[in-house]
Design an enzyme around this catalytic site. Structure first.
Site, PDB file in Angstrom:
ATOM      1  N   ASP A 112       0.858  -1.189   0.100  1.00 37.46           N
ATOM      2  CA  ASP A 112      -0.007   0.008  -0.047  1.00 37.46           C
ATOM      3  C   ASP A 112       0.860   1.371   0.110  1.00 37.46           C
ATOM      4  OD1 ASP A 112      -1.531   2.263   0.751  1.00 37.46           O
ATOM      5  OD2 ASP A 112      -2.569   1.172   2.542  1.00 37.46           O
ATOM      6  N   ASN A 150      -0.112   7.719  -8.878  1.00 36.49           N
ATOM      7  CA  ASN A 150      -1.287   7.560  -9.614  1.00 36.49           C
ATOM      8  C   ASN A 150      -2.371   6.928  -8.514  1.00 36.49           C
ATOM      9  OD1 ASN A 150      -3.126   6.920 -11.893  1.00 36.49           O
ATOM     10  ND2 ASN A 150      -2.766   4.724 -10.880  1.00 36.49           N
ATOM     11  N   TYR A 210     -12.451  13.162  -1.411  1.00 34.33           N
ATOM     12  CA  TYR A 210     -11.605  13.048  -2.683  1.00 34.33           C
ATOM     13  C   TYR A 210     -11.092  14.611  -3.408  1.00 34.33           C
ATOM     14  CZ  TYR A 210     -10.666  11.337  -7.448  1.00 34.33           C
ATOM     15  OH  TYR A 210     -10.043  11.037  -8.589  1.00 34.33           O
ATOM     16  N   LYS A 250      -7.697  15.784  -3.577  1.00 36.70           N
ATOM     17  CA  LYS A 250      -7.153  15.999  -5.021  1.00 36.70           C
ATOM     18  C   LYS A 250      -6.606  17.536  -5.208  1.00 36.70           C
ATOM     19  CE  LYS A 250      -7.281  12.142  -7.224  1.00 36.70           C
ATOM     20  NZ  LYS A 250      -5.946  11.411  -7.416  1.00 36.70           N
ATOM     21  N   THR A 280     -12.758   4.113 -16.255  1.00 38.93           N
ATOM     22  CA  THR A 280     -12.159   2.943 -15.594  1.00 38.93           C
ATOM     23  C   THR A 280     -12.989   2.559 -14.275  1.00 38.93           C
ATOM     24  OG1 THR A 280     -11.283   4.523 -13.612  1.00 38.93           O
ATOM     25  CG2 THR A 280      -9.827   4.419 -15.640  1.00 38.93           C
TER      26      THR A 280
HETATM   27  N1  LIG Z   1     -10.520   7.683 -13.983  1.00 40.12           N
HETATM   28  C1  LIG Z   1     -10.662   9.052 -13.959  1.00 40.12           C
HETATM   29  O1  LIG Z   1     -11.454   9.551 -14.734  1.00 40.12           O
HETATM   30  C2  LIG Z   1     -10.001   9.905 -13.031  1.00 40.12           C
HETATM   31  C3  LIG Z   1     -10.196  11.159 -13.042  1.00 40.12           C
HETATM   32  C4  LIG Z   1      -9.682  12.116 -12.222  1.00 40.12           C
HETATM   33  C5  LIG Z   1      -8.567  11.704 -11.197  1.00 40.12           C
HETATM   34  N2  LIG Z   1      -8.344  10.051 -11.469  1.00 40.12           N
HETATM   35  C6  LIG Z   1      -7.324   9.486 -10.666  1.00 40.12           C
HETATM   36  O2  LIG Z   1      -6.361   8.814 -11.322  1.00 40.12           O
HETATM   37  C7  LIG Z   1      -5.950   8.064 -10.640  1.00 40.12           C
HETATM   38  C8  LIG Z   1      -6.028   6.219 -11.219  1.00 40.12           C
HETATM   39  O3  LIG Z   1      -7.572   6.216 -11.122  1.00 40.12           O
HETATM   40  P1  LIG Z   1      -8.201   5.003 -12.007  1.00 40.12           P
HETATM   41  O4  LIG Z   1      -9.540   5.737 -12.642  1.00 40.12           O
HETATM   42  O5  LIG Z   1      -7.373   4.434 -13.175  1.00 40.12           O
HETATM   43  O6  LIG Z   1      -8.786   4.066 -10.898  1.00 40.12           O
HETATM   44  P2  LIG Z   1      -8.819   2.549 -10.714  1.00 40.12           P
HETATM   45  O7  LIG Z   1      -9.524   2.118  -9.660  1.00 40.12           O
HETATM   46  O8  LIG Z   1      -9.320   1.805 -12.119  1.00 40.12           O
HETATM   47  O9  LIG Z   1      -7.127   2.017 -10.571  1.00 40.12           O
HETATM   48  C9  LIG Z   1      -6.518   2.551  -9.332  1.00 40.12           C
HETATM   49  C10 LIG Z   1      -5.727   1.477  -9.112  1.00 40.12           C
HETATM   50  O10 LIG Z   1      -4.871   1.780  -7.961  1.00 40.12           O
HETATM   51  C11 LIG Z   1      -4.992   0.578  -7.084  1.00 40.12           C
HETATM   52  N3  LIG Z   1      -4.728   1.309  -5.382  1.00 40.12           N
HETATM   53  C12 LIG Z   1      -5.548   1.782  -4.725  1.00 40.12           C
HETATM   54  N4  LIG Z   1      -5.100   2.108  -3.395  1.00 40.12           N
HETATM   55  C13 LIG Z   1      -3.797   1.840  -3.469  1.00 40.12           C
HETATM   56  C14 LIG Z   1      -2.861   2.028  -2.655  1.00 40.12           C
HETATM   57  N5  LIG Z   1      -2.938   2.480  -1.491  1.00 40.12           N
HETATM   58  N6  LIG Z   1      -1.282   1.483  -2.938  1.00 40.12           N
HETATM   59  C15 LIG Z   1      -1.207   0.881  -4.252  1.00 40.12           C
HETATM   60  N7  LIG Z   1      -2.247   0.685  -5.241  1.00 40.12           N
HETATM   61  C16 LIG Z   1      -3.539   1.221  -4.686  1.00 40.12           C
HETATM   62  C17 LIG Z   1      -6.108  -0.105  -6.962  1.00 40.12           C
HETATM   63  O11 LIG Z   1      -6.162  -1.160  -6.676  1.00 40.12           O
HETATM   64  C18 LIG Z   1      -6.322   0.085  -8.718  1.00 40.12           C
HETATM   65  O12 LIG Z   1      -5.616  -0.928  -9.477  1.00 40.12           O
HETATM   66  C19 LIG Z   1      -6.530   8.009  -9.232  1.00 40.12           C
HETATM   67  O13 LIG Z   1      -5.815   8.856  -8.459  1.00 40.12           O
HETATM   68  C20 LIG Z   1      -7.740   8.757  -9.354  1.00 40.12           C
HETATM   69  O14 LIG Z   1      -8.164   9.372  -8.284  1.00 40.12           O
HETATM   70  C21 LIG Z   1      -9.049   9.413 -12.266  1.00 40.12           C
END
Ligand SMILES: NC(=O)c1ccc[n+]([C@@H]2O[C@H](COP(=O)([O-])OP(=O)(O)OC[C@H]3O[C@@H](n4cnc5c(N)ncnc54)[C@H](O)[C@@H]3O)[C@@H](O)[C@H]2O)c1
Length: 308
Positions: A63, A90, A156, A160, A190
């Site tokens: 983690d 990320n 969140y 952010k 996602t």
């Molecule tokens: N998808 C979007 O539209 C979007 C928009 C704004 C920001 N984000 C940001 O982008 C990043 C990725 O998001 P995503 O949409 O790919 O999400 P996702 O849930 O598809 O992937 C996130 C991954 O991070 C892993 N994870 C979670 N907590 C963890 C930890 N403590 N240590 C290690 N791994 C961990 C999860 O198991 C997962 O595989 C995040 O920070 C999210 O907040 C995404």
């Protein structure tokens, strides 16, 4: 020749979604990648995919908001390949609720994974770069939820917005050591967004490719090229910036800036005095005094969120 030939990068939360695309893209550009992911199955699959394509990667299943994991991520890069060039923060989670319904656990979990999960790997990477006199590049992951505010995401969005500020300050502090730090505010389809938004507005029809196949605007892999670029020397001295990225669009965000001012002739304001003149702030700036849905002004939107 790749943009990242010979380089070593860490990507947190790289087993799924945007992080998976980033790890694969960094490897395609020549980087060796420490794949951090709490879920060993999906993390292992990304490592296998990189290796099958002729790249190098190692898995870390900790983690990233835990101190031991963060220290170990940097240690793994150094022990395995003798260097660290880039860190992509990320990993993230959602626990959406309106503030009146949100529990302290839902608040703490999100703040911890995002803010602590950005701080600790950045801390160990920066300490290494500072001590070794080597240079590095960091990409942090903010969100429009933090930059603009999104309904149901007080935890969140606060995390952010904090990440955008964190990234800017890291850029300032580490400039003297040649370390660049930027943030992205991505948007993609996602697991995370499907849980928040449900079905996606389909923009693909408007985005034809050469083959006549529709461009998948919300595909998570569309985020990765910007991240690979920001991890490379091609990004030059760009630092302390926040980029929006989705589909084929890359945006540059402006930080909070003062939009208007009133002053009281070198004397302390009274509440009445402010009441009499506060309208000047809104008149001068054109900003509405009422609560606004800034997400509604995004150039690219997925769908409206349901009531939480
Ligand atoms: N998808 C979007 O539209 C979007 C928009 C704004 C920001 N984000 C940001 O982008 C990043 C990725 O998001 P995503 O949409 O790919 O999400 P996702 O849930 O598809 O992937 C996130 C991954 O991070 C892993 N994870 C979670 N907590 C963890 C930890 N403590 N240590 C290690 N791994 C961990 C999860 O198991 C997962 O595989 C995040 O920070 C999210 O907040 C995404």
């Amino acid at each position: 020749m790749g943009l990242l030939d010979g380089r070593v990068a860490i990507v947190t939360g790289a087993g799924r979604g945007i992080g998976r695309g980033e790890a694969l893209e960094l490897a395609r550009e020549g980087a060796r990648v420490v794949v951090n992911e709490v879920d060993p199955e999906v993390g292992g699959a990304v490592v296998a995919e990189i290796v099958a394509a002729g790249g190098e990667a190692v898995l870390d299943t900790g983690d990233c908001s835990e101190e031991d994991t963060a220290r170990q991520l940097v240690g793994t890069a150094l022990d395995t390949w003798g260097r660290l060039d880039a860190l992509v923060n990320n990993a993230g989670i959602l626990r959406d609720k309106t503030v009146a319904k949100m529990s302290a656990e839902e608040w703490d979990a999100v703040i911890r994974v995002h803010l602590r999960g950005h701080f600790l790997p950045t801390h160990y990477a920066c300490a290494h770069w500072k001590e070794s006199g080597t240079q590095g590049r960091i990409v942090c992951t903010a969100s429009t939820s933090g930059l603009l505010g999104n309904f149901g995401q007080a935890n969140y969005g606060a995390a952010k917005a904090g990440i955008a500020a964190f990234s800017t300050i890291v850029a300032m502090e580490m400039a003297r050591y040649g370390v660049r730090c930027n943030a992205i505010a991505p948007a993609a389809r996602t697991r995370m967004t499907e849980s928040a938004y449900g079905a996606f507005k389909d923009l693909s029809a408007a985005e034809g490719s050469d083959e006549g196949e529709a461009f998948d605007f919300w595909h998570p892999d569309n985020v990765a090229p910007l991240v690979a670029y920001l991890c490379s020397d091609a990004a030059g001295t760009i630092s302390g910036k926040v980029f929006g990225v989705q589909g084929d669009a890359v945006e540059l965000y402006q930080p909070f800036t003062s939009a208007a001012v009133i002053a009281n002739h070198d004397t302390r304001w009274t509440p009445d005095g402010i009441a009499a003149r506060v309208h000047e702030l809104f008149d001068e700036s054109g900003i509405s005094a009422e609560v606004e849905n800034m997400m509604g002004k995004l150039r690219f939107t997925m769908t409206e969120r349901s009531t939480l």
